[in-house]
Write a protein that holds these residues in place. Structure first.
Motif, PDB file in Angstrom:
ATOM      1  N   PRO A 143      -1.204  -3.662  -9.253  1.00 63.29           N
ATOM      2  CA  PRO A 143      -0.461  -4.989  -9.342  1.00 63.29           C
ATOM      3  C   PRO A 143       0.041  -5.422  -8.189  1.00 63.29           C
ATOM      4  O   PRO A 143       0.333  -4.854  -7.024  1.00 63.29           O
ATOM      5  CB  PRO A 143       0.731  -4.128 -10.336  1.00 63.29           C
ATOM      6  N   TRP A 144       0.580  -6.816  -8.377  1.00 66.47           N
ATOM      7  CA  TRP A 144       1.381  -7.536  -7.093  1.00 66.47           C
ATOM      8  C   TRP A 144       2.534  -6.537  -6.404  1.00 66.47           C
ATOM      9  O   TRP A 144       2.637  -6.709  -5.311  1.00 66.47           O
ATOM     10  CB  TRP A 144       1.863  -8.746  -7.751  1.00 66.47           C
ATOM     11  N   ASP A 145       3.351  -6.037  -7.364  1.00 64.33           N
ATOM     12  CA  ASP A 145       4.555  -5.314  -7.045  1.00 64.33           C
ATOM     13  C   ASP A 145       3.961  -4.275  -6.111  1.00 64.33           C
ATOM     14  O   ASP A 145       4.576  -3.852  -5.073  1.00 64.33           O
ATOM     15  CB  ASP A 145       5.411  -4.812  -8.003  1.00 64.33           C
ATOM     16  N   ASP A 146       2.943  -3.597  -6.433  1.00 65.46           N
ATOM     17  CA  ASP A 146       2.499  -2.414  -5.576  1.00 65.46           C
ATOM     18  C   ASP A 146       1.891  -2.923  -4.081  1.00 65.46           C
ATOM     19  O   ASP A 146       1.888  -2.429  -3.117  1.00 65.46           O
ATOM     20  CB  ASP A 146       1.399  -1.696  -6.229  1.00 65.46           C
ATOM     21  N   LEU A 147       1.274  -4.211  -4.455  1.00 66.17           N
ATOM     22  CA  LEU A 147       0.793  -4.792  -2.978  1.00 66.17           C
ATOM     23  C   LEU A 147       1.819  -5.095  -2.145  1.00 66.17           C
ATOM     24  O   LEU A 147       1.762  -4.758  -0.821  1.00 66.17           O
ATOM     25  CB  LEU A 147      -0.094  -6.006  -3.250  1.00 66.17           C
ATOM     26  N   GLN A 148       2.986  -5.658  -2.713  1.00 68.41           N
ATOM     27  CA  GLN A 148       4.100  -5.887  -1.931  1.00 68.41           C
ATOM     28  C   GLN A 148       4.771  -4.805  -1.430  1.00 68.41           C
ATOM     29  O   GLN A 148       5.084  -4.743   0.038  1.00 68.41           O
ATOM     30  CB  GLN A 148       5.070  -6.509  -2.768  1.00 68.41           C
ATOM     31  N   ALA A 149       4.852  -3.722  -2.073  1.00 68.35           N
ATOM     32  CA  ALA A 149       5.680  -2.527  -1.493  1.00 68.35           C
ATOM     33  C   ALA A 149       4.571  -1.805  -0.446  1.00 68.35           C
ATOM     34  O   ALA A 149       5.132  -1.212   0.457  1.00 68.35           O
ATOM     35  CB  ALA A 149       5.624  -1.483  -2.749  1.00 68.35           C
ATOM     36  N   LEU A 150       3.266  -1.829  -0.759  1.00 67.05           N
ATOM     37  CA  LEU A 150       2.293  -1.226   0.290  1.00 67.05           C
ATOM     38  C   LEU A 150       2.243  -1.974   1.780  1.00 67.05           C
ATOM     39  O   LEU A 150       2.129  -1.321   2.977  1.00 67.05           O
ATOM     40  CB  LEU A 150       1.037  -1.032  -0.348  1.00 67.05           C
ATOM     41  N   THR A 151       2.514  -3.274   1.608  1.00 70.80           N
ATOM     42  CA  THR A 151       2.489  -4.013   2.769  1.00 70.80           C
ATOM     43  C   THR A 151       3.522  -4.434   3.451  1.00 70.80           C
ATOM     44  O   THR A 151       3.551  -4.938   4.559  1.00 70.80           O
ATOM     45  CB  THR A 151       1.306  -5.433   2.454  1.00 70.80           C
ATOM     46  N   GLY A 152       4.710  -4.542   2.654  1.00 71.84           N
ATOM     47  CA  GLY A 152       5.996  -4.939   3.193  1.00 71.84           C
ATOM     48  C   GLY A 152       5.987  -6.421   3.182  1.00 71.84           C
ATOM     49  O   GLY A 152       6.725  -6.930   3.879  1.00 71.84           O
ATOM     50  N   LEU A 153       4.873  -7.163   2.584  1.00 69.54           N
ATOM     51  CA  LEU A 153       4.923  -8.623   2.412  1.00 69.54           C
ATOM     52  C   LEU A 153       5.638  -9.060   1.028  1.00 69.54           C
ATOM     53  O   LEU A 153       5.704  -8.365   0.214  1.00 69.54           O
ATOM     54  CB  LEU A 153       3.514  -9.098   2.272  1.00 69.54           C
TER      55      LEU A 153
END
Length: 70
Positions: free
Chosen positions: A44-54
């Motif tokens: 999910p997008w939220d996970d990508l945000q959390a993993l990358t800090g973006l």
């Protein structure tokens, strides 16, 4: 004042920065491709945000950039 020529030190630092810039570009490209792969398997997008800090717009931009370079 020191007799050391600051131009030599400056040239070394500029060279080091150029190498770091190149390495950073390589790492960003790798991160972007891994993000595409993650999305393809349903991360999910939220996970990508959390993993990358973006931020969400930055995640989208990274994904678009990676897909354009495929």
């Amino acid at each position: 004042m020191s007799s050391v020529d600051p131009r030599k030190g400056l040239a070394m630092v500029v060279g080091d920065l150029a190498e770091l810039d190149q390495r950073r570009a390589e790492l960003v490209a790798e991160r972007d491709m891994l993000m595409v792969a993650a999305r393809e398997v349903g991360v999910p997008w939220d996970d990508l945000q959390a993993l990358t800090g973006l931020s969400r717009p930055a995640v989208k931009k990274a994904l678009d950039r990676a897909r354009a370079n495929e």
